[in-house]
Scaffold this motif. Structure first.
Motif, PDB file in Angstrom:
ATOM      1  N   SER A 247       0.832  -1.208   0.000  1.00 15.79           N
ATOM      2  CA  SER A 247       0.000   0.000   0.000  1.00 15.79           C
ATOM      3  C   SER A 247       0.865   1.255   0.000  1.00 15.79           C
ATOM      4  N   ILE A 248       1.929   1.235   0.802  1.00 10.83           N
ATOM      5  CA  ILE A 248       2.838   2.378   0.872  1.00 10.83           C
ATOM      6  C   ILE A 248       3.546   2.575  -0.470  1.00 10.83           C
ATOM      7  N   LEU A 249       4.030   1.492  -1.050  1.00  9.88           N
ATOM      8  CA  LEU A 249       4.700   1.582  -2.351  1.00  9.88           C
ATOM      9  C   LEU A 249       3.755   2.087  -3.432  1.00  9.88           C
ATOM     10  N   SER A 250       2.472   1.825  -3.254  1.00 14.77           N
ATOM     11  CA  SER A 250       1.468   2.252  -4.234  1.00 14.77           C
ATOM     12  C   SER A 250       1.004   3.688  -4.012  1.00 14.77           C
ATOM     13  N   GLY A 251       1.576   4.371  -3.008  1.00 11.00           N
ATOM     14  CA  GLY A 251       1.286   5.788  -2.823  1.00 11.00           C
ATOM     15  C   GLY A 251       0.480   6.159  -1.599  1.00 11.00           C
ATOM     16  N   THR A 252       0.034   5.174  -0.826  1.00 11.49           N
ATOM     17  CA  THR A 252      -0.705   5.461   0.398  1.00 11.49           C
ATOM     18  C   THR A 252       0.287   5.896   1.478  1.00 11.49           C
ATOM     19  N   SER A 253      -0.094   6.864   2.289  1.00  9.76           N
ATOM     20  CA  SER A 253       0.801   7.273   3.372  1.00  9.76           C
ATOM     21  C   SER A 253       0.967   6.097   4.339  1.00  9.76           C
ATOM     22  N   MET A 254       2.100   6.064   5.018  1.00 12.71           N
ATOM     23  CA  MET A 254       2.356   4.974   5.955  1.00 12.71           C
ATOM     24  C   MET A 254       1.297   4.935   7.044  1.00 12.71           C
ATOM     25  N   ASN A 255       0.902   6.073   7.547  1.00 16.51           N
ATOM     26  CA  ASN A 255      -0.112   6.135   8.592  1.00 16.51           C
ATOM     27  C   ASN A 255      -1.443   5.553   8.098  1.00 16.51           C
ATOM     28  N   GLU A 256      -1.869   5.947   6.904  1.00 19.63           N
ATOM     29  CA  GLU A 256      -3.124   5.422   6.348  1.00 19.63           C
ATOM     30  C   GLU A 256      -3.022   3.926   6.079  1.00 19.63           C
ATOM     31  N   ALA A 257      -1.890   3.497   5.556  1.00 20.17           N
ATOM     32  CA  ALA A 257      -1.704   2.072   5.248  1.00 20.17           C
ATOM     33  C   ALA A 257      -1.744   1.230   6.519  1.00 20.17           C
ATOM     34  N   MET A 258      -1.094   1.721   7.567  1.00 23.03           N
ATOM     35  CA  MET A 258      -1.087   0.995   8.833  1.00 23.03           C
ATOM     36  C   MET A 258      -2.478   0.943   9.455  1.00 23.03           C
ATOM     37  N   THR A 259      -3.224   2.024   9.358  1.00 28.32           N
ATOM     38  CA  THR A 259      -4.587   2.065   9.889  1.00 28.32           C
ATOM     39  C   THR A 259      -5.489   1.085   9.138  1.00 28.32           C
ATOM     40  N   ALA A 260      -5.374   1.081   7.811  1.00 24.95           N
ATOM     41  CA  ALA A 260      -6.182   0.166   6.999  1.00 24.95           C
ATOM     42  C   ALA A 260      -5.844  -1.288   7.313  1.00 24.95           C
ATOM     43  N   THR A 261      -4.581  -1.574   7.483  1.00 23.05           N
ATOM     44  CA  THR A 261      -4.166  -2.937   7.797  1.00 23.05           C
ATOM     45  C   THR A 261      -4.649  -3.345   9.180  1.00 23.05           C
ATOM     46  N   HIS A 262      -4.525  -2.444  10.133  1.00 22.70           N
ATOM     47  CA  HIS A 262      -4.962  -2.746  11.493  1.00 22.70           C
ATOM     48  C   HIS A 262      -6.437  -3.162  11.516  1.00 22.70           C
ATOM     49  N   SER A 263      -7.247  -2.528  10.682  1.00 28.21           N
ATOM     50  CA  SER A 263      -8.678  -2.852  10.661  1.00 28.21           C
ATOM     51  C   SER A 263      -8.941  -4.251  10.091  1.00 28.21           C
ATOM     52  N   ARG A 264      -7.953  -4.832   9.401  1.00 26.93           N
ATOM     53  CA  ARG A 264      -8.108  -6.173   8.820  1.00 26.93           C
ATOM     54  C   ARG A 264      -7.477  -7.271   9.666  1.00 26.93           C
ATOM     55  N   THR A 265      -6.763  -6.896  10.714  1.00 26.97           N
ATOM     56  CA  THR A 265      -5.957  -7.866  11.455  1.00 26.97           C
ATOM     57  C   THR A 265      -6.775  -9.044  11.972  1.00 26.97           C
ATOM     58  N   ALA A 266      -7.837  -8.815  12.687  1.00 24.66           N
ATOM     59  CA  ALA A 266      -8.630  -9.907  13.263  1.00 24.66           C
ATOM     60  C   ALA A 266      -9.168 -10.829  12.168  1.00 24.66           C
ATOM     61  N   GLU A 267      -9.631 -10.241  11.076  1.00 25.40           N
ATOM     62  CA  GLU A 267     -10.160 -11.038   9.960  1.00 25.40           C
ATOM     63  C   GLU A 267      -9.087 -11.948   9.381  1.00 25.40           C
ATOM     64  N   VAL A 268      -7.900 -11.397   9.135  1.00 25.94           N
ATOM     65  CA  VAL A 268      -6.814 -12.174   8.535  1.00 25.94           C
ATOM     66  C   VAL A 268      -6.311 -13.240   9.506  1.00 25.94           C
ATOM     67  N   GLU A 269      -6.201 -12.894  10.774  1.00 25.60           N
ATOM     68  CA  GLU A 269      -5.731 -13.863  11.768  1.00 25.60           C
ATOM     69  C   GLU A 269      -6.685 -15.043  11.924  1.00 25.60           C
ATOM     70  N   ALA A 270      -7.951 -14.858  11.615  1.00 26.35           N
ATOM     71  CA  ALA A 270      -8.946 -15.927  11.755  1.00 26.35           C
ATOM     72  C   ALA A 270      -9.037 -16.824  10.521  1.00 26.35           C
ATOM     73  N   MET A 271      -8.315 -16.487   9.469  1.00 21.19           N
ATOM     74  CA  MET A 271      -8.405 -17.263   8.222  1.00 21.19           C
ATOM     75  C   MET A 271      -7.711 -18.612   8.336  1.00 21.19           C
ATOM     76  N   SER A 272      -8.206 -19.534   7.528  1.00 21.23           N
ATOM     77  CA  SER A 272      -7.544 -20.838   7.427  1.00 21.23           C
ATOM     78  C   SER A 272      -6.214 -20.656   6.698  1.00 21.23           C
ATOM     79  N   LEU A 273      -5.388 -21.665   6.778  1.00 16.13           N
ATOM     80  CA  LEU A 273      -4.102 -21.624   6.086  1.00 16.13           C
ATOM     81  C   LEU A 273      -4.304 -21.455   4.580  1.00 16.13           C
ATOM     82  N   GLU A 274      -5.289 -22.119   4.035  1.00 10.30           N
ATOM     83  CA  GLU A 274      -5.553 -22.026   2.594  1.00 10.30           C
ATOM     84  C   GLU A 274      -6.058 -20.637   2.199  1.00 10.30           C
ATOM     85  N   GLU A 275      -6.886 -20.045   3.026  1.00  9.16           N
ATOM     86  CA  GLU A 275      -7.359 -18.688   2.746  1.00  9.16           C
ATOM     87  C   GLU A 275      -6.202 -17.691   2.802  1.00  9.16           C
TER      88      GLU A 275
END
Length: 168
Positions: A58-86
């Motif tokens: 996201s940062i390499l694509s032009g998003t500020s580091m702060n915005e990229a980190m905030t967006a990622t943080h909002s996905r953390t629980a969802e990603v951590e709950a995924m199966s290995l295949e997902e």
């Protein structure tokens, strides 16, 4: 002449996939088994590597580091709950994003300004960020190796020298 940052990123993709393939061969419950370690589960460690990769893309694509980190943080629980295949599918998707980014760059040594909300502003390059991504993944794959051994299972080698021969 070899493009070393691109080669190192390819190594990172190979090493992540090698670790995922190994985890698929182990008892399913190990992936989410809680232990006292650097991460509470292997699933959270593997999710962390992906989430940081996603953030940097996201940062390499032009998003500020702060915005990229905030967006990622909002996905953390969802990603951590995924199966290995997902999670494997997400790794593949993010790697395609990196490969496209790398192909589109005429100069990976191009200097950009990185505004890290925790560490400050500094000049860096696309190449340096790619090497950071690889280094970060290597560090945490090592954590996963230690966690597997702690649970009584062997890990798999994902070091760079093995990659040389695996790609021949």
């Amino acid at each position: 002449m070899a493009n070393h940052p691109e080669t190192m990123y390819d190594f990172h993709v190979w090493a992540n996939q090698t670790m995922i393939n190994h985890l698929k061969q182990l008892p399913r419950e190990l992936y989410t088994q809680e232990i006292q370690s650097v991460f509470p589960t292997i699933s959270k460690a593997l999710a962390h590597i992906y989430l940081v990769d996603f953030t940097w893309l996201s940062i390499l694509s032009g998003t500020s580091m702060n915005e990229a980190m905030t967006a990622t943080h909002s996905r953390t629980a969802e990603v951590e709950a995924m199966s290995l295949e997902e999670l494997e599918a997400l790794y593949h998707e993010v790697s395609l994003g990196y490969q496209a980014f790398i192909r589109e760059q005429p100069d990976l040594e191009q200097t950009i300004v990185l505004d890290n909300p925790y560490a400050g502003v500094r000049d860096t390059s696309y190449a340096e960020i790619l090497l950071q991504i690889v280094n970060h993944g290597t560090y945490h794959r090592g954590n996963i190796t230690a966690m597997l051994r702690q649970m009584g299972h062997a890990s798999t080698m994902t070091e760079y020298a093995l990659y040389w021969y695996a790609k021949e």
